[in-house]
Scaffold this motif. Structure first.
Motif, mmCIF file in Angstrom:
data_model
loop_
_atom_site.group_PDB
_atom_site.id
_atom_site.type_symbol
_atom_site.label_atom_id
_atom_site.label_comp_id
_atom_site.label_asym_id
_atom_site.label_seq_id
_atom_site.Cartn_x
_atom_site.Cartn_y
_atom_site.Cartn_z
ATOM 1 N N PHE A 138 0.836 -1.201 0.000
ATOM 2 C CA PHE A 138 0.000 0.000 0.000
ATOM 3 C C PHE A 138 0.874 1.256 0.000
ATOM 4 C CE2 PHE A 138 -2.865 2.800 2.697
ATOM 5 C CZ PHE A 138 -3.797 3.027 1.695
ATOM 6 N N TRP A 139 1.838 1.305 0.900
ATOM 7 C CA TRP A 139 2.773 2.420 1.044
ATOM 8 C C TRP A 139 3.494 2.684 -0.276
ATOM 9 C CZ3 TRP A 139 4.887 5.953 4.461
ATOM 10 C CH2 TRP A 139 6.200 6.336 4.264
ATOM 11 N N ASN A 140 4.010 1.641 -0.899
ATOM 12 C CA ASN A 140 4.760 1.801 -2.144
ATOM 13 C C ASN A 140 3.905 2.400 -3.247
ATOM 14 O OD1 ASN A 140 7.215 0.884 -1.121
ATOM 15 N ND2 ASN A 140 6.753 -1.248 -1.605
ATOM 16 N N ALA A 141 2.673 1.963 -3.370
ATOM 17 C CA ALA A 141 1.783 2.510 -4.400
ATOM 18 C C ALA A 141 1.530 4.000 -4.168
ATOM 19 C CB ALA A 141 0.468 1.745 -4.430
ATOM 20 N N VAL A 142 1.258 4.370 -2.936
ATOM 21 C CA VAL A 142 0.970 5.775 -2.624
ATOM 22 C C VAL A 142 2.230 6.633 -2.799
ATOM 23 C CG1 VAL A 142 0.268 7.362 -0.785
ATOM 24 C CG2 VAL A 142 -0.964 5.209 -1.109
ATOM 25 N N CYS A 143 3.374 6.124 -2.342
ATOM 26 C CA CYS A 143 4.617 6.899 -2.437
ATOM 27 C C CYS A 143 5.090 7.057 -3.876
ATOM 28 C CB CYS A 143 5.709 6.256 -1.583
ATOM 29 S SG CYS A 143 5.381 6.413 0.181
ATOM 30 N N GLU A 144 4.937 6.017 -4.680
ATOM 31 C CA GLU A 144 5.314 6.142 -6.096
ATOM 32 C C GLU A 144 4.495 7.232 -6.767
ATOM 33 O OE1 GLU A 144 5.193 2.415 -8.247
ATOM 34 O OE2 GLU A 144 6.352 1.420 -6.671
ATOM 35 N N ASP A 145 3.217 7.281 -6.473
ATOM 36 C CA ASP A 145 2.358 8.317 -7.030
ATOM 37 C C ASP A 145 2.803 9.701 -6.543
ATOM 38 O OD1 ASP A 145 -0.246 9.304 -8.301
ATOM 39 O OD2 ASP A 145 -0.436 9.986 -6.212
ATOM 40 N N ALA A 146 3.081 9.827 -5.253
ATOM 41 C CA ALA A 146 3.495 11.130 -4.703
ATOM 42 C C ALA A 146 4.815 11.582 -5.328
ATOM 43 C CB ALA A 146 3.628 11.034 -3.187
ATOM 44 N N ARG A 149 4.427 13.026 -8.813
ATOM 45 C CA ARG A 149 3.812 14.357 -8.862
ATOM 46 C C ARG A 149 4.731 15.456 -8.339
ATOM 47 N NH1 ARG A 149 -0.035 14.581 -5.392
ATOM 48 N NH2 ARG A 149 0.156 12.519 -4.473
ATOM 49 N N GLU A 150 5.901 15.092 -7.827
ATOM 50 C CA GLU A 150 6.842 16.079 -7.273
ATOM 51 C C GLU A 150 7.795 16.535 -8.381
ATOM 52 O OE1 GLU A 150 8.595 18.745 -5.593
ATOM 53 O OE2 GLU A 150 7.271 17.715 -4.168
ATOM 54 N N PRO A 151 7.717 17.806 -8.786
ATOM 55 C CA PRO A 151 8.577 18.286 -9.883
ATOM 56 C C PRO A 151 10.038 18.523 -9.463
ATOM 57 C CG PRO A 151 7.145 20.048 -9.116
ATOM 58 C CD PRO A 151 6.763 18.818 -8.361
ATOM 59 N N ASP A 152 10.275 18.835 -8.221
ATOM 60 C CA ASP A 152 11.625 19.150 -7.741
ATOM 61 C C ASP A 152 12.363 17.847 -7.416
ATOM 62 O OD1 ASP A 152 13.886 19.818 -6.253
ATOM 63 O OD2 ASP A 152 12.878 21.415 -5.136
ATOM 64 N N GLU A 153 13.448 17.588 -8.148
ATOM 65 C CA GLU A 153 14.205 16.344 -7.959
ATOM 66 C C GLU A 153 14.765 16.228 -6.542
ATOM 67 O OE1 GLU A 153 14.480 13.644 -9.939
ATOM 68 O OE2 GLU A 153 13.018 14.683 -11.195
ATOM 69 N N GLN A 154 15.200 17.332 -5.956
ATOM 70 C CA GLN A 154 15.719 17.312 -4.592
ATOM 71 C C GLN A 154 14.616 16.931 -3.598
ATOM 72 O OE1 GLN A 154 18.900 17.712 -3.861
ATOM 73 N NE2 GLN A 154 18.748 17.694 -1.639
ATOM 74 N N ALA A 155 13.468 17.550 -3.737
ATOM 75 C CA ALA A 155 12.340 17.269 -2.845
ATOM 76 C C ALA A 155 11.821 15.846 -3.058
ATOM 77 C CB ALA A 155 11.221 18.276 -3.076
ATOM 78 N N LYS A 156 11.934 15.329 -4.269
ATOM 79 C CA LYS A 156 11.455 13.981 -4.574
ATOM 80 C C LYS A 156 12.155 12.940 -3.715
ATOM 81 C CE LYS A 156 10.412 13.310 -8.801
ATOM 82 N NZ LYS A 156 10.144 12.975 -10.188
ATOM 83 N N MET A 157 13.413 13.210 -3.344
ATOM 84 C CA MET A 157 14.175 12.267 -2.512
ATOM 85 C C MET A 157 13.568 12.133 -1.118
ATOM 86 S SD MET A 157 18.154 13.104 -3.560
ATOM 87 C CE MET A 157 18.387 13.849 -1.987
ATOM 88 N N TYR A 158 12.846 13.163 -0.674
ATOM 89 C CA TYR A 158 12.303 13.176 0.676
ATOM 90 C C TYR A 158 10.839 12.724 0.756
ATOM 91 C CZ TYR A 158 16.613 15.560 1.627
ATOM 92 O OH TYR A 158 17.942 15.869 1.741
ATOM 93 N N VAL A 159 10.240 12.464 -0.403
ATOM 94 C CA VAL A 159 8.874 11.979 -0.399
ATOM 95 C C VAL A 159 8.862 10.583 0.212
ATOM 96 C CG1 VAL A 159 6.941 11.261 -1.845
ATOM 97 C CG2 VAL A 159 8.178 13.366 -2.384
#
Length: 163
Positions: A138-146, A149-159
């Motif tokens: 469940f977590w993996n599906a939700v996190c992959e989607d999040a 949707r994150e345009p900033d590559e740096q911020a994507k690491m922290y999702v």
């Protein structure tokens, strides 16, 4: 005169007590339940439970359970399984992540065991592993989607970073 005042006081007291917790009334036999009224009733139960949580959170005299006690570990696993099912239900109702949210509820036999049950540590580990598999999918599906949707590559690491 005093007798009337006493009767009036008792009647008013009885009315006040009944107003605090109205008894739910079933619709008449020829009357269909009203979905809006039912929604309000269900919402009221949720508010009541929120109040229970708020009123008992810092209650004096309550003891904190020992987190390594098998009964406490079993209770914690049950609560986490219920929370998992609740979150899936909420997302499914919104049409989100239907492939992982809308299947049958996670209902292992231990989810409804009594609070006095004291499983072995080996059994608790097996339960934790089973629950972990469910939650991780469940977590993996939700996190992959999040992340998608994150345009900033740096911020994507922290999702969905949990440590």
């Amino acid at each position: 005169m005093k007798f009337r005042a006493l009767i009036l006081a008792l009647a008013l007291a009885a009315c006040g007590q009944g107003a605090q917790t109205p008894a739910p009334q079933a619709p008449a036999a020829n009357e269909a339940p009203d979905p809006f009224t039912l929604n309000i009733e269900i919402g009221r139960y949720g508010v009541m439970l929120s109040h229970v949580h708020a009123l008992t959170g810092d209650r004096p005299g309550s003891a904190e359970p020992e987190v390594t006690d098998p009964r406490e570990l079993a209770r914690s696993l049950r609560e986490t399984a219920w929370e998992y099912n609740i979150e899936r239900s909420r997302l499914c109702a919104r049409g989100l992540f239907t492939e992982v949210a809308c299947g049958p509820a996670f209902e292992p036999v231990w989810i409804s065991e009594p609070a006095t049950a004291e499983p072995t540590l080996e059994e608790l580990q097996a339960r934790s592993n089973a629950l972990g598999e469910e939650v991780m999918r469940f977590w993996n599906a939700v996190c992959e989607d999040a992340r998608s949707r994150e345009p900033d590559e740096q911020a994507k690491m922290y999702v969905c970073a949990i440590e």
